[in-house]
Write a protein that holds these residues in place. Structure first.
Motif, short mmCIF file in Angstrom:
data_model
loop_
_atom_site.label_atom_id
_atom_site.label_comp_id
_atom_site.label_asym_id
_atom_site.label_seq_id
_atom_site.Cartn_x
_atom_site.Cartn_y
_atom_site.Cartn_z
N CYS A 296 3.10 -6.82 -8.47
CA CYS A 296 4.05 -5.76 -8.80
C CYS A 296 5.34 -6.28 -9.41
N MET B 30 6.83 -9.72 -0.94
CA MET B 30 6.79 -8.32 -0.50
C MET B 30 5.88 -8.22 0.72
N HIS C 104 6.68 -10.26 -6.04
CA HIS C 104 5.48 -9.75 -5.38
C HIS C 104 5.12 -10.56 -4.12
N CYS D 97 1.48 -6.80 0.07
CA CYS D 97 1.35 -6.00 -1.14
C CYS D 97 0.17 -6.55 -1.92
N GLN E 200 -1.07 -5.52 -4.91
CA GLN E 200 -1.09 -5.35 -6.36
C GLN E 200 0.08 -6.16 -6.90
N HIS F 151 2.26 -0.48 -6.16
CA HIS F 151 2.14 -1.47 -5.09
C HIS F 151 0.83 -1.16 -4.35
CU LIG Z 1 4.43 -4.69 -4.40
#
Ligand SMILES: [Cu+2]
Length: 267
Positions: free
Chosen positions: A228, A235, A232, A224, A226, A177
């Motif tokens: 993930c 997040m 995502h 976040c 990245q 992350h």
């Molecule tokens: Cu993430």
């Protein structure tokens, strides 16, 4: 000086340096873009078919383009060696000691940020994977450990005091992350198996930022950074920056509340 970049409002002490670096990169890249674009147009005109009906197997013998390419490489080396690496090194070297900073552990998981404070005693309680329960105890905190009784854990809610160095110890449970708060100019990957410390000093409280931006709903957001997994995009965490007194109040109240709830789960 860097308003022309249109970056999110700045709310961390070191952020001006980052913005300057971003500014210089844009200026150099603009020069490169114009230079390469001009060279491209020149080459199209210079080597057009009507001027060169027959292929010339000798080609260009001048070394000018070589010098140009060396020039470009030098500019890029200056950006990297002259600006980026020294700035990064200074940031990493200047990491404050844990006694003068607020230390928070932040653990990424699909798809939430688990925040863990040591509580009023300043000591993080023991965690144990056997106690881990995704609903009730996502960090596996052992409340029977004396150091853990006053600890605070939250999901997606990071509270910070203004004008005090914060060390965030970043971890991840499963995939990579990335902890990014644009206003603080921080972005750091959270990598499973590693604990990565980052630090910054928030300089503007959430309340002040609401007045400044004219947006009564303004929230600092942990995005976040990245990709993930499927969740995502949701997040997202939130950062509330408070005055030192407000933060202390929040810390004491929440610590008592969570210790009470842990002692009497059926309350
Ligand atoms: Cu993430």
């Amino acid at each position: 000086m860097t308003e022309w970049l249109g970056l999110p409002p700045l709310a961390a002490a070191h952020g001006g340096q980052i913005d300057n670096l971003i500014g210089w990169i844009h200026i150099f890249m603009l020069i490169l873009f114009v230079g390469w674009g001009g060279f491209f147009l020149y080459a199209i005109a210079r080597f057009r078919q009507s001027r060169n009906p027959v292929a010339d197997y000798t080609g260009v013998t001048s070394h000018r383009s070589t010098y140009l390419e060396i020039g470009v490489a030098v500019v890029e080396a200056i950006l990297l060696i002259g600006f980026a690496i020294p700035l990064w090194a200074a940031r990493v070297d200047a990491m404050p000691s844990e006694s003068e900073a607020l230390v928070v552990q932040v653990t990424g998981e699909q798809f939430a940020w688990n925040i863990h404070y040591a509580g009023p005693d300043g000591k993080f309680g023991r965690t144990d994977i056997k106690l881990l329960d995704l609903q009730s105890n996502p960090l596996g905190l052992d409340r029977s450990d004396p150091a853990g009784q006053d600890d605070i854990t939250t999901v997606n809610q990071l509270y910070l005091p203004v004008n005090k160095p914060v060390i965030v110890k970043l971890r991840s449970k499963e995939v990579i992350h990335s902890f990014g708060v644009p206003e603080f100019r921080v972005k750091q990957d959270a990598i499973p198996g590693l604990t990565i410390p980052i630090w910054f000093v928030p300089t503007v409280t959430t309340a002040e930022m609401r007045t400044r931006t004219g947006n009564a709903e303004f929230q600092y957001e942990i995005a976040c950074a990245q990709l993930c997994g499927l969740g995502h995009a949701r997040m997202r965490g939130f950062v509330t920056v408070q005055t030192a007194d407000e933060f202390q109040q929040w810390l004491d109240d929440t610590s008592k509340e969570q210790a009470g709830a842990a002692a009497d789960p059926f309350r």
